[in-house]
Scaffold this motif. Structure first.
Motif: not given
Ligand code: FPP
Ligand code: MG
Length: 327
Positions: A194-221
């Motif tokens: 349970y703990e392991v799965c919770g961490t994997i889920g939460r951290e994947t979301g964080v990693i995904f969103q950091i990249t999404d936020d980087v793409l707000d600067f880097e990406g073209e529409a």
């Protein structure tokens, strides 16, 4: 016979599962009275890149979860995610989503909010099909997503610390991935993970969103399918900007540009373009990506605990690809 069903289930490819989820979501939309909402008359995409589904299906495989259940968890998550984007695009006054006009752009903000509400109700109908208790955990995840969106709203155009930004990422994005992972864990009957799965889920979301936020600067529409520079123009201080503001060489200049963005309501993008240029040129997007990559590396020990070794390897590769994506 049971053995045969299990073998067939294993043979179901990722694309087949995604097609089934997409079909189910479209069937829900087809079932709506056309006088209420006709999804075929607007070209809004209700599934997008299906990141939460891919995550859940591959994670489910690594837990030994049968695909039918993983597909139902995925469909509920996609519906909640799309509903949250319908509302998020109203908040951000965004014009483009998944390469198509947002519903607030094509049908107006009132319709977009209400379609979002309807899609939330679809998600709960789906969650009931998993177990009678699943809607309870989903509603708590939605509450935490909303808390994250509210914290972000409260901090618009304000100094934001790295700790505050991390909390927003965990709530706004991490909670839905965490719900997918914990529901998969529960359905796979692996309480010891349970703990392991919770961490994997939460951290994947964080990693995904950091990249999404980087793409707000880097990406073209044309590349991301979204309006570029939305975070800067809407006053959201995401990780690349926090790193830049923490550097005394650039803080004064960036703060002056941000003030002109906040006070000039003409829609002039020049200050946002100058901020993005400075952030990119001086390595702050790379800095944020490095933080995401470090988080990914530290997640490897949790992924190593997943019982299906080959599937866990495929899952890990997918998360690595998510953290280094360029669109
Ligand atoms: C996109 O963030 C938005 C989210 C990840 C969640 C937003 C949450 C809510 C609006 C509350 C929950 C509401 C419902 C209806 C479930 P972003 O703006 O950083 O991403 P973007 O660049 O794709 O717009
Ligand atoms: Mg947004």
């Amino acid at each position: 016979m049971l053995k045969y069903v299990f073998a067939m289930d294993k043979l179901r490819s990722l694309d087949e599962s995604l097609a089934r989820i997409n079909r189910d979501i479209n069937a829900l939309l087809d079932g709506v009275d056309k006088a209420v909402y006709d999804h075929e008359k607007t070209s809004f995409n209700f599934m997008g890149k299906a990141v939460r589904s891919r995550f859940t299906l591959l994670f489910g495989d690594a837990l030994g979860l049968e695909r039918g259940t993983a597909e139902r968890i995925s469909a509920a998550a996609e519906l909640i995610h799309t509903a949250s984007l319908l509302h998020d695009d109203c908040i951000d006054r965004a014009a483009l989503r998944r390469g198509l006009p947002t519903l607030n752009e094509s049908l107006g903000i009132n319709t977009a909010i209400l379609v979002g509400d309807m899609v939330v109700s679809f998600a709960f109908d789906y969650a009931v099909k998993i177990t009678p208790d699943t809607p309870g955990s989903l509603v708590r995840a939605v509450r935490r997503m909303t808390e994250g969106a509210l914290l972000e709203e409260n901090l618009r155009y304000k100094n934001t610390s790295a700790a505050e930004a991390e909390r927003i990422l965990q709530l706004k994005t991490g909670e839905l991935f965490r719900w997918c992972a914990l529901t998969a864990c529960h359905m796979a009957k692996k309480p010891e993970l349970y703990e392991v799965c919770g961490t994997i889920g939460r951290e994947t979301g964080v990693i995904f969103q950091i990249t999404d936020d980087v793409l707000d600067f880097e990406g073209e529409a044309g590349q991301t399918g979204k309006d570029a520079l939305k975070d800067i123009t809407e006053g959201r201080t995401t990780l690349p900007l926090i790193l830049a503001l923490n550097d005394p060489r650039f803080a004064v200049e960036i703060k002056a540009e941000l003030t002109s963005l906040k006070t000039d309501l003409s829609g002039n993008l020049a200050p946002a373009l100058r901020i993005a240029d400075l952030v990119k040129k001086n390595g702050f997007c790379a800095g944020a990506r490095a933080i995401a990559a470090e988080k990914m590396r530290s997640l490897e020990k949790e992924i190593a605990r997943l019982p299906e070794r080959a599937a866990a390897g495929t899952f890990k590769n997918y998360i690595y690809a998510l953290s280094s994506r360029t669109k």
